[in-house]
Enzyme design. Structure first.
Site, PDB file in Angstrom:
ATOM      1  N   ARG A 277       0.856  -1.189   0.000  1.00  0.00           N
ATOM      2  CA  ARG A 277       0.000   0.000   0.000  1.00  0.00           C
ATOM      3  C   ARG A 277       0.896   1.245   0.000  1.00  0.00           C
ATOM      4  NH1 ARG A 277      -5.122  -1.825   2.147  1.00  0.00           N
ATOM      5  NH2 ARG A 277      -5.388  -3.849   1.111  1.00  0.00           N
ATOM      6  N   GLU A 279       0.144   4.241   0.615  1.00  0.00           N
ATOM      7  CA  GLU A 279      -0.461   5.330   1.383  1.00  0.00           C
ATOM      8  C   GLU A 279       0.600   6.052   2.217  1.00  0.00           C
ATOM      9  OE1 GLU A 279      -4.822   3.597   2.430  1.00  0.00           O
ATOM     10  OE2 GLU A 279      -3.121   2.493   3.219  1.00  0.00           O
ATOM     11  N   ARG A 285      -0.863   2.286  12.965  1.00  0.00           N
ATOM     12  CA  ARG A 285      -1.428   1.019  12.484  1.00  0.00           C
ATOM     13  C   ARG A 285      -1.286   0.789  10.978  1.00  0.00           C
ATOM     14  NH1 ARG A 285      -8.026   1.488  12.716  1.00  0.00           N
ATOM     15  NH2 ARG A 285      -8.288   3.305  11.361  1.00  0.00           N
ATOM     16  N   HIS A 286      -0.535   1.644  10.275  1.00  0.00           N
ATOM     17  CA  HIS A 286      -0.380   1.478   8.833  1.00  0.00           C
ATOM     18  C   HIS A 286       1.061   1.143   8.461  1.00  0.00           C
ATOM     19  CE1 HIS A 286      -4.206   3.815   8.746  1.00  0.00           C
ATOM     20  NE2 HIS A 286      -4.445   3.017   7.733  1.00  0.00           N
ATOM     21  N   GLU A 428     -10.252  -1.561  13.581  1.00  0.00           N
ATOM     22  CA  GLU A 428     -10.627  -2.499  12.523  1.00  0.00           C
ATOM     23  C   GLU A 428      -9.443  -3.368  12.124  1.00  0.00           C
ATOM     24  OE1 GLU A 428     -10.181  -3.441   8.415  1.00  0.00           O
ATOM     25  OE2 GLU A 428     -10.373  -1.269   8.551  1.00  0.00           O
ATOM     26  N   SER A 431     -11.666  -6.646   6.890  1.00  0.00           N
ATOM     27  CA  SER A 431     -12.690  -6.116   6.001  1.00  0.00           C
ATOM     28  C   SER A 431     -13.116  -7.260   5.093  1.00  0.00           C
ATOM     29  CB  SER A 431     -12.134  -4.958   5.171  1.00  0.00           C
ATOM     30  OG  SER A 431     -13.136  -4.409   4.345  1.00  0.00           O
ATOM     31  N   ARG A 479      -1.359  -6.629  12.119  1.00  0.00           N
ATOM     32  CA  ARG A 479      -2.403  -5.931  12.870  1.00  0.00           C
ATOM     33  C   ARG A 479      -3.082  -6.869  13.867  1.00  0.00           C
ATOM     34  NH1 ARG A 479      -6.371  -1.564  10.056  1.00  0.00           N
ATOM     35  NH2 ARG A 479      -4.316  -0.768   9.461  1.00  0.00           N
TER      36      ARG A 479
END
Length: 505
Positions: A277, A279, A285-286, A428, A431, A479
């Site tokens: 990712r 991002e 948490r990323h 979370e 998903s 996670r």
């Protein structure tokens, strides 16, 4: 013409390494092609040393965790192997080991050493080691690899909890505190702490249970490509690259290909593999690269069949960790204190609208039909815990607008979708959803999200050849570990983390 294979040409073979002072029974090993043997001493694991092996001649290899000289003729060496430690007594008695004791006292911390000796019972338990009921009377001592004398961080400092540092500061004392960035800069040393040894053993168990439970339920493990021609999740958060003159990117998930596997006749599949990712999220948490635990399955009647698998899988996983990793969880808890995760034998499920209602009644402003932000997730976790006494629950039937393009809308109200998220401690982790298996609907929803349908034509076309209703989920291994153990930062749960600012070590 001679070749390198000719016995009369080329460099002579390296001799086996020998201690520099072979007759003395100690010294630095000369590096060669093969390691040497020490007749009469059997290899042993430090963790297996106990009173039952007293009197046995053993050979162990580990790191010099601590060295303490007592006068000129005796030295105490604490040998560390993984997270286990044992005291080794060098010199003393009438054995004439003064030279060996001086050699031991000169060892730098973290040097790799071989100890050959006899297991004995100390007069009193050795409180500073894990193997408190035994020690080794050293007969031979060889240094295999010397560590630099001035280490950038010490294992003892890296193993210190923030609570210990705070207590010392309050008492007017000063203890070294190793910050996160410095830990990660010298991760190879940081990984040697008892907490980190435990963290990644627990991580291994999480992965193993994920595989075992799904295999027991008829799933097949697969491996999907990580080089793809278009975005697998939509959006711009992809690492782009040139693929032999063609634009390509690293897969954001195995989503498209695990669905294609279902279309290919595999009714239930799972994968453990890297996910990328791009991002720019410098949060707790990323990560830009993590290990994805993904599954996909054909649905017979309702997408709750996927939720049922999630329920059985994670309850089994948490039960296993609590039962079989008590020692590791205790080691983690000593450095990073956390409360045991509360979960129900049958995982709680609530609908999105019910979650929104709970938040509004608690005075939390949430956007109608919008996704939950981090603060709302945390607050809802607190509300659910207070009402249902669980830190683990599912939130189902999300609005279609906040889910990926391949999510199946609800048949009774297309504003909502056959989807769910799973939360641990108010964050979370999973998903999941039923997927669209009708190609026309799939192409229309992708185009509406700004995705070039041509770039995913092979994916859409896979559903033109017959596709069963199906669904699945994805979760990050790191996670799950972070939240189960309450680590507070996902970098602690990644062996060598990759975030927006870190590409080494």
């Amino acid at each position: 013409m001679s070749t390198g294979d000719d016995d009369n040409h080329g460099d002579p073979p390296l001799p086996p390494p020998q201690p520099e002072e072979e007759d003395a029974g100690y010294g630095d090993v000369t590096v060669g092609g093969e390691l040497f043997s020490v007749p009469g001493y059997d290899w042993a694991d430090v963790a297996a040393l106990g009173p039952d092996v007293a009197g046995r001649a053993v050979r162990v290899r580990g790191a010099a965790h601590a060295v303490r000289a007592v006068g000129r003729r005796v030295a105490f060496l604490v040998l560390r192997q993984g997270s286990s430690t044992v005291q080794c007594v060098v010199g003393g008695g009438d054995g004439g080991y003064a030279g060996m004791a001086r050699f031991a006292a000169g060892l730098s911390r973290e040097s790799v050493v071989d100890v050959a000796g006899v297991v004995s019972l100390p007069r009193e338990p050795v409180r500073a080691t894990t193997q408190q009921e035994v020690e080794i009377q050293v007969k031979k001592l060889y240094c295999i690899s010397r560590a630099t004398p001035n280490l950038p961080i010490s294992v003892d400092d890296a193993a210190r909890s923030e609570e210990d540092v705070a207590k010392a500061k309050a008492a007017g004392e000063q203890l070294v505190h190793v910050g996160q960035d410095k830990r990660l800069d010298f991760r190879v040393i940081d990984l040697r702490t008892p907490a980190n040894q435990a963290i990644f053993r627990v991580q291994c168990e999480i992965e193993n249970i994920f595989r075992q439970v799904l295999l027991s339920e008829g799933f097949v493990g697969i491996h999907t490509p990580k080089l793809i021609g278009g975005s697998s999740e939509g959006g711009a958060a992809v690492f782009k690259l040139d693929y032999n003159g063609q634009p390509a990117c690293l897969a954001q998930s195995p989503q498209l290909h695990k669905q294609m596997a279902i279309c290919g006749g595999f009714e239930r599949v799972f994968e453990v593999g890297p996910v990328f990712r791009a991002e720019d999220s410098n949060t707790h948490r990323h990560l830009c690269e993590f290990v994805g635990l993904d599954m996909e399955m054909a649905i017979k009647d309702h997408y709750f069949e996927v939720c049922d698998v999630v329920d059985r899988l994670f309850v089994a996983m948490f039960d296993h960790l609590n039962k079989n990793c008590a020692k590791e969880l205790e080691a983690i808890n000593r450095q990073y204190p956390f409360k045991p995760l509360k979960y129900l034998p049958k995982t709680l499920r609530i609908e999105y609208d019910e979650g929104i209602r709970m938040l509004k009644e608690a005075g939390v402003h949430v956007e109608a039909m919008g996704d939950l932000n981090t603060e709302a997730e945390k607050k809802l976790g607190e509300l659910v815990h207070a009402k249902y006494d669980t830190n683990f629950y599912m939130l189902c039937r999300y609005p279609s607008a906040v889910r990926p393009f391949y999510t199946m809308p609800c048949s009774d109200d297309q504003r909502y979708s056959n989807s769910f998220d799973v939360f641990v401690r108010g964050e979370e982790i999973i998903s999941g959803a039923q997927r669209v298996h009708v190609p026309e609907v799939l192409a229309r929803q992708a185009e509406a999200r700004g995705i070039d349908v041509g770039s995913i034509a092979a994916y859409v076309d896979a559903f033109r050849y017959g596709a069963p209703p199906h669904g699945g989920f994805g979760v990050g291994l790191e996670r799950v570990l972070m939240l189960f153990c309450g680590l507070g930062n996902i970098r602690k749960a990644s062996l060598f983390p990759r975030d927006p600012r870190r590409l080494t070590p």
